[in-house]
Design a protein around this motif. Structure first.
Motif, PDB file in Angstrom:
ATOM      1  N   GLY A  11     -12.066  -6.991  -0.802  1.00 57.27           N
ATOM      2  CA  GLY A  11     -11.734  -7.348   0.571  1.00 57.27           C
ATOM      3  C   GLY A  11     -10.270  -7.698   0.654  1.00 57.27           C
ATOM      4  O   GLY A  11      -9.707  -8.249  -0.295  1.00 57.27           O
ATOM      5  N   MET A  12      -9.622  -7.324   1.783  1.00 54.64           N
ATOM      6  CA  MET A  12      -8.223  -7.710   1.997  1.00 54.64           C
ATOM      7  C   MET A  12      -8.107  -8.251   3.414  1.00 54.64           C
ATOM      8  O   MET A  12      -8.800  -7.790   4.315  1.00 54.64           O
ATOM      9  N   TYR A  13      -7.239  -9.240   3.587  1.00 47.06           N
ATOM     10  CA  TYR A  13      -6.986  -9.757   4.926  1.00 47.06           C
ATOM     11  C   TYR A  13      -5.530 -10.189   4.998  1.00 47.06           C
ATOM     12  O   TYR A  13      -5.039 -10.911   4.123  1.00 47.06           O
ATOM     13  N   PHE A  69      -8.174  -6.362   8.465  1.00 48.08           N
ATOM     14  CA  PHE A  69      -9.104  -6.512   7.346  1.00 48.08           C
ATOM     15  C   PHE A  69      -9.225  -5.163   6.649  1.00 48.08           C
ATOM     16  O   PHE A  69      -9.106  -4.123   7.288  1.00 48.08           O
ATOM     17  N   MET A  70      -9.537  -5.184   5.369  1.00 43.20           N
ATOM     18  CA  MET A  70      -9.941  -3.952   4.705  1.00 43.20           C
ATOM     19  C   MET A  70     -11.082  -4.260   3.748  1.00 43.20           C
ATOM     20  O   MET A  70     -11.061  -5.275   3.054  1.00 43.20           O
ATOM     21  N   PHE A  71     -12.096  -3.369   3.757  1.00 50.80           N
ATOM     22  CA  PHE A  71     -13.187  -3.478   2.798  1.00 50.80           C
ATOM     23  C   PHE A  71     -13.147  -2.247   1.914  1.00 50.80           C
ATOM     24  O   PHE A  71     -12.886  -1.143   2.399  1.00 50.80           O
ATOM     25  N   ASP A  98      -1.862  -2.023  -4.319  1.00 46.29           N
ATOM     26  CA  ASP A  98      -0.697  -1.155  -4.116  1.00 46.29           C
ATOM     27  C   ASP A  98      -0.094  -1.286  -2.738  1.00 46.29           C
ATOM     28  O   ASP A  98       1.035  -0.887  -2.518  1.00 46.29           O
ATOM     29  N   HIS A  99      -0.891  -1.803  -1.770  1.00 43.74           N
ATOM     30  CA  HIS A  99      -0.404  -1.838  -0.390  1.00 43.74           C
ATOM     31  C   HIS A  99      -0.720  -3.192   0.242  1.00 43.74           C
ATOM     32  O   HIS A  99      -1.539  -3.942  -0.279  1.00 43.74           O
ATOM     33  N   THR A 100      -0.058  -3.453   1.359  1.00 45.97           N
ATOM     34  CA  THR A 100      -0.332  -4.677   2.110  1.00 45.97           C
ATOM     35  C   THR A 100      -0.823  -4.268   3.498  1.00 45.97           C
ATOM     36  O   THR A 100      -0.872  -3.081   3.823  1.00 45.97           O
ATOM     37  N   HIS A 101      -1.200  -5.243   4.321  1.00 44.27           N
ATOM     38  CA  HIS A 101      -1.681  -4.949   5.669  1.00 44.27           C
ATOM     39  C   HIS A 101      -0.845  -5.684   6.703  1.00 44.27           C
ATOM     40  O   HIS A 101      -0.106  -6.598   6.379  1.00 44.27           O
ATOM     41  N   LYS A 102      -1.012  -5.229   7.975  1.00 43.45           N
ATOM     42  CA  LYS A 102      -0.342  -5.895   9.097  1.00 43.45           C
ATOM     43  C   LYS A 102      -1.166  -7.094   9.521  1.00 43.45           C
ATOM     44  O   LYS A 102      -2.397  -7.106   9.369  1.00 43.45           O
ATOM     45  N   GLY A 123      -1.035   6.894   2.411  1.00 43.41           N
ATOM     46  CA  GLY A 123      -0.580   5.540   2.749  1.00 43.41           C
ATOM     47  C   GLY A 123      -1.168   4.504   1.805  1.00 43.41           C
ATOM     48  O   GLY A 123      -0.714   3.363   1.780  1.00 43.41           O
ATOM     49  N   HIS A 124      -2.199   4.905   1.052  1.00 39.35           N
ATOM     50  CA  HIS A 124      -2.664   4.086  -0.062  1.00 39.35           C
ATOM     51  C   HIS A 124      -2.455   4.893  -1.339  1.00 39.35           C
ATOM     52  O   HIS A 124      -2.513   6.121  -1.331  1.00 39.35           O
ATOM     53  N   ALA A 125      -2.237   4.187  -2.438  1.00 37.70           N
ATOM     54  CA  ALA A 125      -1.991   4.830  -3.736  1.00 37.70           C
ATOM     55  C   ALA A 125      -3.243   5.575  -4.199  1.00 37.70           C
ATOM     56  O   ALA A 125      -4.314   5.424  -3.604  1.00 37.70           O
TER      57      ALA A 125
HETATM   58 CU   LIG Z   1      -6.010  -2.734   1.810  1.00 35.06          CU
END
Ligand SMILES: [Cu+2]
Length: 343
Positions: free
Chosen positions: A102-104, A52-54, A44-48, A35-37
């Motif tokens: 970090g992603m949010y 958060f992603m670290f 490469d990916h987005t979130h709902k 689900g991630h590259a």
């Molecule tokens: Cu992410």
């Protein structure tokens, strides 16, 4: 090794075609190992919404020996006593990078991402007199901020665009002692600097697809430098096309193959404190080139239990083609290991 990668490239094309013939109905999903590259691919990916992603990535890149254009050349051939034009040539350069990300997701459509790294590099040299010496530099990289916008996510396919900026937090003032500097620290050549020194635009678009067992993606990316830095130069723009497929053998593991083409432009302007005849790396004509790299890797994904939503990715990439401007160190293997945690 190269034949193996070419066979894999053929497999990438073949399975993409196969995948498109599958019946596709649901949304593209990130809740699977692929689900991630492959871990070397970013954005490469987005979130709902609300996720958060670290992430932490470690990257080791090796460069050694010389290329002129597409050809391997000897160290001697570029040095003054043998009809070359330089006093010094680099012989090898290991580079290590640690990256925190970090992603949010502010909405299902918009995910924000930030990335900052710490790089350390060493460069070994050979002089026209036959002597050797090494220089080193290390520091915080440029800060990258971007927004990903999902154009569509249906029929197990997704398309998203990226708009971002790279801020010049990385040093372009790295110095060290060389045999010609009488014990004083002097400015190091372009490849030994950590940052670009300019504000750079980051633009990209990624297409993703999935079937029950396979997944893949294509990503176009551009790094467009603006203005000129404090040392009177601007690094070359970077344009790349990254393509991958992955095969999920179980709910917790997938294997990937990736082929990336990139074009890097020459440095514009020049740092007046560098003498381009001293060392290959101080001559801006020896910058940029065209590259094709292939990577093989795997992702492990904890889909339940205490480590749920933890992902570990490993990839080893190798150059399949490199056609450099002027004469430059040759790229060798790049190893990337990364941990990602979403909540
Ligand atoms: Cu992410």
């Amino acid at each position: 090794m190269r034949k193996l990668y070419i066979a894999l490239l053929a497999a990438v094309v073949a399975t993409s075609t196969y995948a498109q013939e599958q019946e596709l109905s649901q949304s593209w999903s990130s809740n699977r190992p692929d689900g991630h590259a492959p871990v070397s691919v970013m954005g490469d990916h987005t979130h709902k919404k609300g996720e958060f992603m670290f992430s932490y990535r470690y990257m080791n890149m090796q460069m050694d020996d010389l290329k002129r254009g597409n050809d391997d050349v000897s160290f001697d051939s570029v040095l003054l006593p043998n009809g070359g034009e330089y006093m010094v040539t680099p012989t090898d350069m290991p580079m290590n990078m640690h990256m925190l990300g970090g992603m949010y997701a502010v909405s299902d459509k918009v995910t924000l991402a930030a990335m900052l790294g710490y790089t350390s590099m060493d460069m070994e040299h050979l002089t026209a007199m036959g002597g050797t010496f090494s220089t080193a530099s290390s520091g915080i990289t440029d800060l990258k901020l971007s927004a990903l916008y999902t154009v569509f996510n249906k029929n197990r396919q997704q398309l998203h665009g990226k708009v971002g900026v790279s801020l010049p937090t990385g040093s372009i003032d790295e110095m060290d002692v060389t045999p010609a500097s009488n014990g004083n620290e002097v400015i190091l050549p372009y490849p030994m600097q950590i940052g670009s020194g300019t504000v750079d635009a980051l633009l990209g678009a990624t297409y993703l697809w999935q079937t029950d067992r396979f997944s893949g993606g294509n990503k176009v990316n551009g790094v467009i430098r603006t203005g000129t830095n404090d040392r009177d130069y601007r690094l070359g723009n970077v344009y790349s096309l990254d393509n991958w497929i992955a095969y999920k053998t179980a709910d917790w593991i997938s294997f990937s193959a990736r082929v990336k083409g990139s074009v890097v432009s020459e440095i514009d302007g020049a740092n007046p404190d560098l003498n381009p005849l001293m060392v290959i790396t101080a001559d801006t004509r020896n910058s940029g080139g065209t590259y094709i790299d292939g990577g093989l890797g795997f992702n492990l994904y904890a889909y339940k239990g205490a480590l749920k939503n933890v992902r570990l990715g490993v990839e080893v990439a190798t150059p399949l083609l490199q056609d450099v401007n002027g004469v430059q160190l040759k790229r060798k293997e790049t190893v990337t290991v990364g941990l990602q945690y979403s909540l």
